[in-house]
Design a protein around this motif. Structure first.
Motif, PDB file in Angstrom:
ATOM      1  N   ILE A  21       0.961  -0.955   0.112  1.00  0.00           N
ATOM      2  CA  ILE A  21      -0.041  -0.073   0.067  1.00  0.00           C
ATOM      3  C   ILE A  21       0.734   1.339  -0.026  1.00  0.00           C
ATOM      4  N   GLY A  22       2.036   1.271   0.895  1.00  0.00           N
ATOM      5  CA  GLY A  22       2.775   2.528   0.804  1.00  0.00           C
ATOM      6  C   GLY A  22       3.685   2.586  -0.445  1.00  0.00           C
ATOM      7  N   LEU A  23       3.662   1.387  -1.232  1.00  0.00           N
ATOM      8  CA  LEU A  23       4.450   1.978  -2.373  1.00  0.00           C
ATOM      9  C   LEU A  23       3.542   2.206  -3.927  1.00  0.00           C
ATOM     10  N   GLY A  24       2.161   2.027  -3.400  1.00  0.00           N
ATOM     11  CA  GLY A  24       1.499   2.600  -4.412  1.00  0.00           C
ATOM     12  C   GLY A  24       0.443   1.722  -4.966  1.00  0.00           C
ATOM     13  N   VAL A  25       0.483   0.435  -4.476  1.00  0.00           N
ATOM     14  CA  VAL A  25      -0.437  -0.498  -4.892  1.00  0.00           C
ATOM     15  C   VAL A  25      -1.785  -0.419  -4.578  1.00  0.00           C
ATOM     16  N   ARG A  26      -2.958  -0.678  -5.591  1.00  0.00           N
ATOM     17  CA  ARG A  26      -4.097  -0.424  -5.111  1.00  0.00           C
ATOM     18  C   ARG A  26      -4.951  -1.491  -5.052  1.00  0.00           C
ATOM     19  N   GLU A  27      -4.638  -2.746  -5.534  1.00  0.00           N
ATOM     20  CA  GLU A  27      -5.490  -3.872  -5.883  1.00  0.00           C
ATOM     21  C   GLU A  27      -4.548  -5.145  -5.354  1.00  0.00           C
ATOM     22  N   LEU A  28      -5.025  -5.999  -4.441  1.00  0.00           N
ATOM     23  CA  LEU A  28      -4.475  -6.998  -4.026  1.00  0.00           C
ATOM     24  C   LEU A  28      -5.273  -8.206  -4.368  1.00  0.00           C
ATOM     25  N   SER A  29      -4.635  -9.177  -4.926  1.00  0.00           N
ATOM     26  CA  SER A  29      -5.392 -10.436  -5.341  1.00  0.00           C
ATOM     27  C   SER A  29      -5.097 -11.634  -4.624  1.00  0.00           C
ATOM     28  N   VAL A  30      -5.425 -12.147  -3.704  1.00  0.00           N
ATOM     29  CA  VAL A  30      -4.911 -13.124  -2.925  1.00  0.00           C
ATOM     30  C   VAL A  30      -6.093 -14.340  -3.006  1.00  0.00           C
ATOM     31  N   SER A  31      -5.671 -15.639  -2.290  1.00  0.00           N
ATOM     32  CA  SER A  31      -6.566 -16.684  -2.271  1.00  0.00           C
ATOM     33  C   SER A  31      -7.552 -16.391  -1.441  1.00  0.00           C
ATOM     34  N   PRO A  32      -8.826 -16.907  -2.195  1.00  0.00           N
ATOM     35  CA  PRO A  32     -10.117 -16.791  -1.611  1.00  0.00           C
ATOM     36  C   PRO A  32     -10.304 -16.926  -0.240  1.00  0.00           C
ATOM     37  N   LEU A  33      -9.868 -17.644   0.658  1.00  0.00           N
ATOM     38  CA  LEU A  33      -9.746 -17.779   2.164  1.00  0.00           C
ATOM     39  C   LEU A  33      -9.136 -16.774   2.889  1.00  0.00           C
ATOM     40  N   GLN A  34      -8.210 -15.804   2.378  1.00  0.00           N
ATOM     41  CA  GLN A  34      -7.474 -14.946   2.974  1.00  0.00           C
ATOM     42  C   GLN A  34      -7.994 -13.526   2.492  1.00  0.00           C
ATOM     43  N   ILE A  35      -9.355 -13.502   2.054  1.00  0.00           N
ATOM     44  CA  ILE A  35      -9.884 -12.231   1.677  1.00  0.00           C
ATOM     45  C   ILE A  35     -10.358 -11.454   3.076  1.00  0.00           C
ATOM     46  N   GLY A  36     -11.041 -12.181   3.907  1.00  0.00           N
ATOM     47  CA  GLY A  36     -11.493 -11.287   5.192  1.00  0.00           C
ATOM     48  C   GLY A  36     -10.171 -10.934   5.932  1.00  0.00           C
ATOM     49  N   GLU A  37      -8.885 -11.801   6.004  1.00  0.00           N
ATOM     50  CA  GLU A  37      -7.913 -11.364   6.791  1.00  0.00           C
ATOM     51  C   GLU A  37      -7.151 -10.173   6.289  1.00  0.00           C
ATOM     52  N   ILE A  38      -7.182 -10.170   4.766  1.00  0.00           N
ATOM     53  CA  ILE A  38      -6.415  -9.169   4.227  1.00  0.00           C
ATOM     54  C   ILE A  38      -7.306  -7.948   4.278  1.00  0.00           C
ATOM     55  N   LYS A  39      -8.461  -7.832   4.118  1.00  0.00           N
ATOM     56  CA  LYS A  39      -9.228  -6.684   4.280  1.00  0.00           C
ATOM     57  C   LYS A  39      -9.231  -6.153   5.701  1.00  0.00           C
ATOM     58  N   ASP A  40      -8.969  -7.072   6.668  1.00  0.00           N
ATOM     59  CA  ASP A  40      -9.235  -6.438   8.167  1.00  0.00           C
ATOM     60  C   ASP A  40      -7.732  -5.878   8.185  1.00  0.00           C
ATOM     61  N   ARG A  41      -6.771  -6.361   7.656  1.00  0.00           N
ATOM     62  CA  ARG A  41      -5.272  -5.814   7.927  1.00  0.00           C
ATOM     63  C   ARG A  41      -5.387  -4.317   7.244  1.00  0.00           C
ATOM     64  N   VAL A  42      -5.947  -4.278   6.091  1.00  0.00           N
ATOM     65  CA  VAL A  42      -5.956  -2.992   5.588  1.00  0.00           C
ATOM     66  C   VAL A  42      -6.846  -1.998   6.217  1.00  0.00           C
ATOM     67  N   ARG A  43      -7.730  -2.235   7.064  1.00  0.00           N
ATOM     68  CA  ARG A  43      -8.519  -1.370   7.802  1.00  0.00           C
ATOM     69  C   ARG A  43      -7.803  -0.853   9.146  1.00  0.00           C
ATOM     70  N   HIS A  44      -6.691  -1.405   9.451  1.00  0.00           N
ATOM     71  CA  HIS A  44      -6.063  -1.088  10.438  1.00  0.00           C
ATOM     72  C   HIS A  44      -4.636  -0.283  10.199  1.00  0.00           C
ATOM     73  N   LEU A  45      -4.546   0.078   8.787  1.00  0.00           N
ATOM     74  CA  LEU A  45      -3.257   0.887   8.421  1.00  0.00           C
ATOM     75  C   LEU A  45      -3.838   2.052   7.841  1.00  0.00           C
ATOM     76  N   ASP A  46      -2.741   3.025   8.095  1.00  0.00           N
ATOM     77  CA  ASP A  46      -2.764   4.421   7.743  1.00  0.00           C
ATOM     78  C   ASP A  46      -1.904   4.496   6.660  1.00  0.00           C
ATOM     79  N   ALA A  47      -2.425   4.835   5.337  1.00  0.00           N
ATOM     80  CA  ALA A  47      -1.931   4.832   3.976  1.00  0.00           C
ATOM     81  C   ALA A  47      -0.633   5.703   4.154  1.00  0.00           C
ATOM     82  N   SER A  48      -0.980   6.926   4.487  1.00  0.00           N
ATOM     83  CA  SER A  48       0.099   7.907   4.546  1.00  0.00           C
ATOM     84  C   SER A  48       1.455   7.482   5.354  1.00  0.00           C
ATOM     85  N   ALA A  49       1.196   6.851   6.451  1.00  0.00           N
ATOM     86  CA  ALA A  49       2.309   6.262   7.170  1.00  0.00           C
ATOM     87  C   ALA A  49       2.930   5.159   6.476  1.00  0.00           C
ATOM     88  N   CYS A  50       2.344   4.380   5.853  1.00  0.00           N
ATOM     89  CA  CYS A  50       2.725   3.428   4.900  1.00  0.00           C
ATOM     90  C   CYS A  50       3.566   3.741   3.963  1.00  0.00           C
TER      91      CYS A  50
END
Length: 839
Positions: free
Chosen positions: A783-812
């Motif tokens: 996210i910090g380097l500028g990626v705006r789409e992450l394509s992951v295994s179906p079972l990890q979608i909830g985990e990665i979305k949860d991870r995103v919601r706890h991050l500050d993009a500017s700090a990243c």
């Protein structure tokens, strides 16, 4: 004139290109041999030449085929392409007339490669001996050839008595090669060698370190204990010896494409020395995880006492029936594994099927039965003898493969004794055994066990591979002390290599609490998986899924995917003898779009070649397959394949949700060529709603040219798996290097940063569809380097979305660019843990 009818004849290659046996020709008439013996070539040139001197007997009205009669009477049909008669001569220019005498190597016809390739079923061309009842064709080579290279020997058929004599005294050829297979000749590569050898009449052997083994015997091949990169001698004796030798040398020198977990260096089958710890058994981690539960002992099958003096014929029939029963069971397992695209299970049980037919086992058992032994005793002793051979070779990997033999021993014995796999195991139990087998593991996983522990076994065994795939914590090499335990509840800490035999009630409670919290966290993540993934400062990150079928797409949508970030279309092309036609492809792509509701779907065009081969698309053997003809490069050589796929993609609806992704692009001209072709097809099909066209960034050249590519592409998608190995010059499947191929290496991060910066110049978005996207530790960096789409295994979608919601993009962004200055992947991972710790 002299009588040349008995003269042997050597035919030269009439075309340049890869050579195929008729069995691999995607046409049932030619493949069945109904037209006669012969060979096929997938041509790379535009002119067909005479393979020998002779008379032109016939020229097809449509110019696509010519028949010659050689001086010795052999009649040869040269047929350019498949179903080319339907072109009615368009694109063909015949250069000879019927009745003409032609010289060896004389040009017979020319054809327009592009025109013919686009309109015919396949360019695969045939050289058929039409009077095969009088003559026999013996291949000289199955490698790629150039015009004029020796291709076939043509000899007159002889009486049966003489033929038998020739077969016995036939030529013997030999060659030397280094073994490319990881870990050497263990079960799976040995099965490949056996399968290759069985495609020829000649008998072949491998010779190593003063010992020899028939290529028909898996056990014999494994018993040679040939290691990776060690040199062997291959000998072939018989009528097609040269072709058999070439095929075997190629099979031995081409490593199997296996998953990275199989690339781990063999782990010794004894646990590392650690300080004694009361109430704890130490072992080797075969599959990670932490679990607590009741200990359940699984005993091996036991045989009744054999009194001997059995009727040999009855025992032979009983053994044959048992072998047939087990063979059927394994074939069902294989069919299910193929349906689920479980490559691990396919490879493992395909090797079991080959072992079940191994002459070393069958002959030994038959001999014991002839001497009066019961089928049970004969089979058991033949397996035990071969296991002893493998275990005495001093190779941990081959010692582990003896477990596959013990698996077959148990399965056949159960069939002989009329027993079934009958254990009733408590849900969540931790199963203890001397050594579990692959079929044991499949049964156990179906019964919902919590974990596995073995007194013996190894971390690279087939059971370990399956346990990792099933997510079952597994410890091996715990010693015989394991089998003496009677504890009701234990803690299996596979990550720490510990089996805690006397955990306190508090320890049990802590483990259960940790597992409960993990389950609750996953349940919460899943409940929120269908919402948007927004960072704390409001940046939207699309979390899509990598899929390979419409069923997986449906699972992805159910798991909250924002779309499909990568549909691997190879699932349509593999495990079949002919390519899917346009209609079949269209239906498959439409099914994925339909399964995703109103979400976008990125469909990657076919990426085969290199280490991903198709039976009906033979490609030259390459010393460095991952650097060879694959991805978009293949489309340049076989444009009809990509054209058919693009036509199918342009037929789906709605096209606005379909995005096309091009693999292995290295320069802008490749992209421009495909875009122009896509535009032409849109015009031809009267398509106005054109799909977005993207480029995979998976080679350093593409990352360095990201700005130029983004000018003509609608989006960029980074494939970190290939980008890692190409950047680091490390094969990600190499046994000794797999652990070092880390996409968080600063060099990789610099290429990702450059890709994002280049795309931003033209306001294009960048996604990541490689394994790095599924690594929660990497999420803030990407996210910090500028990626705006992450394509992951179906079972990890909830985990990665949860991870995103706890991050500050500017700090990243601020912290990620500092990571580019670090010296290693390990340093980057350590910094990520400090800045963005995983909960």
């Amino acid at each position: 004139m002299p009588d040349n009818n008995n003269k042997e004849l050597t035919l030269s290659a009439p075309l340049s290109g890869p050579v195929l046996t008729l069995a691999n020709v995607p046409d049932p008439v030619f493949a069945s041999g109904a037209m006669g013996d012969g060979i096929a070539i997938d041509p790379l040139n535009d002119t067909l030449y005479a393979p020998c001197a002779g008379v032109v007997m016939h020229v097809a009205r449509t110019g696509h085929a010519i028949t010659l009669r050689a001086d010795n009477g052999a009649e040869l049909l040269l047929h350019l392409g498949l179903d080319t008669v339907e072109l009615q001569g368009e694109g063909f220019a015949v250069l000879v007339e019927e009745g003409a005498h032609v010289a060896n190597g004389q040009a017979l016809l020319r054809y327009d490669v592009d025109k013919v390739a686009l309109q015919c079923k396949s360019l695969v061309s045939l050289l058929i001996l039409t009077n095969s009842e009088e003559f026999q064709a013996r291949p000289i080579t199955l490698k790629s050839v150039k015009v004029g290279d020796p291709l076939l020997h043509i000899v007159r058929r002889v009486t049966q008595e003489v033929a038998s004599e020739i077969e016995i005294s036939g030529i013997e050829v030999h060659g030397h090669i280094r073994i490319a297979h990881r870990g050497g000749l263990h079960a799976r590569p040995a099965a490949l060698i056996r399968q290759t050898a069985q495609g020829f009449q000649s008998k072949s052997q491998l010779h190593f370190s003063g010992k020899s083994a028939s290529c028909d015997s898996l056990i014999g091949l494994m018993s040679l204990a040939v290691g990776e990169q060690q040199e062997v001698k291959v000998s072939s004796h018989g009528p097609d010896a040269q072709a058999a030798l070439q095929a075997l040398l190629q099979a031995l020198s081409t490593a199997l494409a296996e998953d990275s977990h199989a690339a781990a260096a063999p782990t010794p089958i004894t646990a590392p020395q650690r300080p004694a710890e009361k109430g704890v058994l130490h072992g080797v981690c075969a599959a990670p995880g932490l679990v607590a539960g009741p200990l359940f002992r699984l005993n091996a099958i036991s045989l009744p006492v054999d009194a001997g003096n059995h009727d040999p014929e009855q025992q032979r029939q009983a053994l044959d029936a048992a072998l047939s029963h087990v063979r059927s069971d394994i074939e069902q397992t294989l069919a299910l594994a193929r349906k689920q695209r479980n490559t691990d299970e396919q490879a493992i049980f395909a090797a079991h099927l080959a072992l079940l037919e191994d002459p070393a086992l069958l002959d030994a058992a038959a001999q014991s039965i002839t001497c009066g032994s019961a089928a049970t005793q004969a089979w058991s002793e033949s397996i035990d003898a071969q296991c002893a051979v493998l275990q005495q070779l001093g190779s941990p990997l081959l010692a582990e493969r003896a477990n596959d033999l013990r698996d077959l021993k148990q399965r056949v014995l159960r069939a002989l004794l009329g027993e079934t796999w009958h254990y009733e195991i408590p849900h969540g139990a931790i199963v203890a055994a001397h050594e579990l087998t692959p079929s044991d593991l499949l049964h156990l996983s179906q019964q919902g066990v919590g974990g596995l522990c073995m007194a013996a076994g190894g971390a690279t065994s087939h059971v370990a591979i399956l346990a990792r795939g099933k997510g079952l914590p597994c410890l091996v090499a715990l010693s015989s002390a394991l089998l003496e335990q009677q504890q009701e509840s234990v803690v299996l800490d596979a990550d720490g290599g510990r089996l805690e035999l006397t955990p306190s009630s508090q320890r049990l409670a802590d483990v259960q609490q940790a597992l409960l919290e993990q389950q609750q966290r996953r349940a919460l993540q899943q409940s929120q998986a269908h919402g948007n993934a927004l960072t704390l400062d409001g940046v939207h990150i699309e979390v899509a899924a990598n899929v390979a079928s419409s069923a997986e797409a449906a699972d992805a949508l159910a798991n909250g995917a924002d779309g499909v970030g990568l549909l691997r279309t190879e699932f349509l092309f593999v495990d079949r003898h002919t390519a899917p036609d346009q209609q079949e492809q269209r239906q498959a792509y439409q099914a994925v779009l339909d399964a995703m509701g109103d979400k976008p779907v990125i469909i990657r065009t076919i990426d085969v070649g290199g280490d991903k081969q198709l039976d009906y698309l033979p490609l030259p053997a390459e010393a460095n397959p991952v650097l060879g003809l694959r991805g978009i490069r293949l489309a340049q050589v076989r444009p009809e394949l990509l054209d058919q796929q693009l036509r199918a993609l342009l037929s789906v609806s709605p096209l606005s949700r379909c995005r096309i992704l091009l693999p292995m692009v290295t320069e802008v001209d490749e992209l421009l060529h495909i875009r122009q072709r896509l535009d032409a097809l849109c015009a031809e099909l009267r398509v106005t709603d054109r799909p977005e066209l993207g480029v995979m960034i998976e080679v350093p050249a593409a990352a360095l040219l990201a700005e130029q590519l983004a000018e003509h592409a609608d989006f960029l998608s980074i494939g970190t798996n290939d980008l890692s190995q190409y950047t680091l010059a490390m094969d990600r499947d190499h046994a000794g290097l797999a652990s070092r191929v880390d996409a968080l290496h600063p060099a990789l991060l610099r290429l990702i940063a450059q890709t994002c910066a280049g795309a931003a110049v033209h306001q294009r978005w960048v996604g990541v569809c490689g394994a790095l996207a599924s690594d929660p530790l990497a999420t803030p960096v990407l996210i910090g380097l500028g990626v705006r789409e992450l394509s992951v295994s179906p079972l990890q979608i909830g985990e990665i979305k949860d991870r995103v919601r706890h991050l500050d993009a500017s700090a990243c962004q601020r912290l990620s660019h500092d990571l580019l200055k670090l010296r290693s992947a390990a340093a980057v991972r350590q910094a990520c843990q400090q800045h963005w710790p995983l909960s």
